[in-house]
Write an enzyme that holds these catalytic residues in place. Sequence first.
Site, short mmCIF file in Angstrom:
data_model
loop_
_atom_site.label_atom_id
_atom_site.label_comp_id
_atom_site.label_asym_id
_atom_site.label_seq_id
_atom_site.Cartn_x
_atom_site.Cartn_y
_atom_site.Cartn_z
N GLU A 166 16.41 1.25 6.05
CA GLU A 166 15.68 2.49 5.82
C GLU A 166 15.13 2.57 4.39
O GLU A 166 15.24 3.59 3.72
CB GLU A 166 16.55 3.70 6.15
CG GLU A 166 16.94 3.77 7.63
CD GLU A 166 17.68 5.03 8.02
OE1 GLU A 166 17.53 5.47 9.16
OE2 GLU A 166 18.43 5.55 7.17
N GLU B 109 18.42 2.52 15.74
CA GLU B 109 19.51 3.49 15.65
C GLU B 109 19.13 4.71 16.48
O GLU B 109 18.37 5.57 16.03
CB GLU B 109 19.76 3.92 14.20
CG GLU B 109 20.38 2.87 13.32
CD GLU B 109 20.77 3.41 11.95
OE1 GLU B 109 20.75 4.66 11.77
OE2 GLU B 109 21.06 2.60 11.05
#
Length: 433
Positions: A77, A155
């Site tokens: 991320e 995710e």
Amino acid sequence: GLGLNVLLRPGPYICAEWNMGGLPWWLLAQDPVPRLRSSDPAFMRPVEAYLRRIALEVAGLVGASGGPIIAVQIENEYGYWGTDRRYLESLRSLVTETLGPELLLFTVDGCFTRETQPLGGLSGVLRTASFGSSPEARFRTLQEAHPVGPLMCMEFWVGWFSTWGGGAKIERSAGSVAKGLSEMLALGASVNLFVFAGGTSFGFSAGANLDAATDRLDPHVTSYDYDGILTESGELTDKFHACREVIARHRSDNLLPLPASISQHMPRLAPRSVTFTDSVALLDAVDCLTTNMKYHVHPQTLESLGEGLGYALYSFVGTSGSDDKGSPGDAVEALDALEGMPLKLHGVHDFAVVLCNGEVLGTWDRSVPPKAGLQLPSRGEARRFEVLVEVTARINFGPGVAERKGLEGRVAAGLRPQDERELLGWESRALPM
């Protein structure tokens, strides 16, 4: 073995509600502190050593060698963090050099705003998403940055983490998780359930989130159950069965039956009572607990004392003594001059107990809204003034990841902010736990 393939996520930053997102605290002991998650050579040197060491452990397990590792994630991320393309390129080069060019590489970033995917991805590397709902909208944002290639939610958040003081455990219904999973499979997307099995963040390893606007710390609890597909103790949940049913509807073959051993409740230890018969006051054991002590005009952070977790004890001793030691008399004189004035602690990371003559004068907790301030005692009452600071948790997401612990700011007293007088001359001790 279970016959599962592996998506390797070596970081070096991985978030996961873990202490500093997996980065080691000793990076913050350097002066100056390296620019974390960047191409700063002071950061990349230990990163390269770490990734090369990881490669030694797993090189024989990659797919080209007949192993289960089929893909490797680059960072985690990064689109929420910065814009250093050279850093991401360096990580890619290290992975391909040490594990081979045949491995599929991928990045993962959020899809809630349009800039995250472009900032966190690399040309020629598969971009994947992280989210918990609204798959169609999230995948549209992903495809704006990566129009060619398979859709993948790396995710899919089936629950959420819990924080100290945050109330009851955060839960997400099996129905909503099954709905999101079904929508993604109908789109032909691949899905990684996060988390499939809940776990435990033992010791001081749990991380924290930081509200940068208010400096409020939200430390994560020790349990990382996350309301996952399996519980922290390994038991099947309604989500497990609901997701299994969704997967069965989207497969052309039948699912294997569950073994009876998995279907049964996992054994648990019965609750037990523990009776404490002996104790010792912390201040009486300071000399035994101290691993490093420094005298300086300003309080020293825990990292500068050679520790990363536990506590730091600061004793105000003034500046009239020798170069390496203050003068208790000087400190008492200063406290008498400032009698009754409001006391302000700047840069408390994270929870402080203010002590006067060994008795608690008050506390300072950045996890709760500020209350009425502390005051210095009346003239003649303060013979010893100390501040004990606990490292509640290290931040795992956002710019606060680079935060040093202990007292990182001033200890001052004054009726108005513009009149604050800083207390100078401190003995700083590291008390690791």
